[in-house]
Design a protein around this motif. Sequence first.
Motif, PDB file in Angstrom:
ATOM      1  N   UNK A  34      30.800  31.777  37.128  1.00 48.81           N
ATOM      2  CA  UNK A  34      32.224  31.670  36.880  1.00 48.81           C
ATOM      3  C   UNK A  34      32.848  33.150  37.269  1.00 48.81           C
ATOM      4  N   UNK A  35      32.439  34.284  36.781  1.00 46.29           N
ATOM      5  CA  UNK A  35      32.700  35.429  37.152  1.00 46.29           C
ATOM      6  C   UNK A  35      32.954  35.715  38.603  1.00 46.29           C
ATOM      7  N   UNK A  36      31.898  35.289  39.310  1.00 41.00           N
ATOM      8  CA  UNK A  36      31.903  35.430  40.642  1.00 41.00           C
ATOM      9  C   UNK A  36      33.054  34.659  41.581  1.00 41.00           C
ATOM     10  N   UNK A  37      33.196  33.410  40.950  1.00 44.47           N
ATOM     11  CA  UNK A  37      34.192  32.479  41.731  1.00 44.47           C
ATOM     12  C   UNK A  37      35.487  33.142  41.525  1.00 44.47           C
ATOM     13  N   UNK A  38      35.674  33.794  40.311  1.00 44.05           N
ATOM     14  CA  UNK A  38      37.031  34.314  39.827  1.00 44.05           C
ATOM     15  C   UNK A  38      37.258  35.685  40.779  1.00 44.05           C
ATOM     16  N   UNK A  39      36.303  36.377  41.049  1.00 44.81           N
ATOM     17  CA  UNK A  39      36.380  37.566  41.959  1.00 44.81           C
ATOM     18  C   UNK A  39      36.741  37.215  43.213  1.00 44.81           C
ATOM     19  N   UNK A  40      35.950  36.039  43.663  1.00 47.45           N
ATOM     20  CA  UNK A  40      36.301  35.690  44.971  1.00 47.45           C
ATOM     21  C   UNK A  40      37.575  35.201  45.107  1.00 47.45           C
ATOM     22  N   UNK A  41      38.160  34.425  44.252  1.00 53.48           N
ATOM     23  CA  UNK A  41      39.340  33.987  44.388  1.00 53.48           C
ATOM     24  C   UNK A  41      40.469  34.931  44.453  1.00 53.48           C
ATOM     25  N   UNK A  42      40.249  36.090  43.884  1.00 57.05           N
ATOM     26  CA  UNK A  42      40.928  37.203  43.844  1.00 57.05           C
ATOM     27  C   UNK A  42      40.900  38.008  45.120  1.00 57.05           C
ATOM     28  N   UNK A  43      40.071  37.764  45.813  1.00 58.42           N
ATOM     29  CA  UNK A  43      39.697  38.705  47.192  1.00 58.42           C
ATOM     30  C   UNK A  43      39.262  40.084  46.671  1.00 58.42           C
ATOM     31  N   UNK A  44      38.404  40.289  45.756  1.00 58.60           N
ATOM     32  CA  UNK A  44      37.742  41.503  45.340  1.00 58.60           C
ATOM     33  C   UNK A  44      36.949  41.837  46.402  1.00 58.60           C
ATOM     34  N   UNK A  45      36.770  43.087  46.729  1.00 61.06           N
ATOM     35  CA  UNK A  45      35.799  43.480  47.549  1.00 61.06           C
ATOM     36  C   UNK A  45      35.119  44.739  46.937  1.00 61.06           C
ATOM     37  N   UNK A  46      35.475  45.416  45.773  1.00 64.25           N
ATOM     38  CA  UNK A  46      34.659  46.331  44.997  1.00 64.25           C
ATOM     39  C   UNK A  46      35.141  46.058  43.560  1.00 64.25           C
ATOM     40  N   UNK A  47      33.963  46.158  42.828  1.00 60.78           N
ATOM     41  CA  UNK A  47      33.893  46.005  41.487  1.00 60.78           C
ATOM     42  C   UNK A  47      33.687  47.341  40.587  1.00 60.78           C
ATOM     43  N   UNK A  48      34.617  47.483  39.604  1.00 56.07           N
ATOM     44  CA  UNK A  48      34.570  48.688  38.936  1.00 56.07           C
ATOM     45  C   UNK A  48      34.359  48.431  37.310  1.00 56.07           C
ATOM     46  N   UNK A  49      33.506  48.648  36.772  1.00 57.94           N
ATOM     47  CA  UNK A  49      33.022  48.646  35.486  1.00 57.94           C
ATOM     48  C   UNK A  49      33.514  49.911  34.776  1.00 57.94           C
ATOM     49  N   UNK A  50      34.379  49.232  33.686  1.00 58.21           N
ATOM     50  CA  UNK A  50      35.203  50.488  33.073  1.00 58.21           C
ATOM     51  C   UNK A  50      35.021  49.897  31.472  1.00 58.21           C
TER      52      UNK A  50
END
Length: 188
Positions: free
Chosen positions: A71-87
């Motif tokens: 589900x997280x991966x789908x949300x990231x894809x839908x938002x067109x995320x290219x880089x993930x920052x863990x904060x």
Amino acid sequence: MPNDTGVTKRVGILISGRGSNMMALVEAGIDVALVASDKPDAAGLAWARDHGLSTFALSPKGIGKPAYEAALNVALGDAEVEVIALAGYMRLLSDAFVAAWRGRIVNIHPSLLPKYKGLDTHARAIAAGDAEAGCSVHVVTEELDAGEVLGQELVPILPGDDADALAARVLIAEHRLYPRILAEFVRR
């Protein structure tokens, strides 16, 4: 942030709590496409929404890690995320998730890696008698806190420091270091 070709890489920020590093990234002008959390009541989500950012929240409890990460991966894809920052994201990502995002996940860690991987970094540095602690931004790999270190900032350990006092000073350093290193990383 634009890279040498003027192209902007969109960042997804993963948080689990108040989101102070996320706030530092947003305030530094990082192009944030999504703020996501494994804790639907994370205080940082409200701040993100109040600042006009898209958010995603889902607890893995009751659905399991594979369904949560899907589900997280789908949300990231839908938002067109290219880089993930863990904060301040306090969950270990599965090897499969990390492999799918290989070379595109960065993390801020409250120690001078490779020292003190994992938790309780400040207490461990004090107990070891270290003269300094600090923080590191690194690329996330399947091995905990073992990816390429992209930048570090030193913080002296002062006489009488306890873990909380040191943590407060290291957090200030994190807020300086992470935006600078992430801005460089998204221009690669």
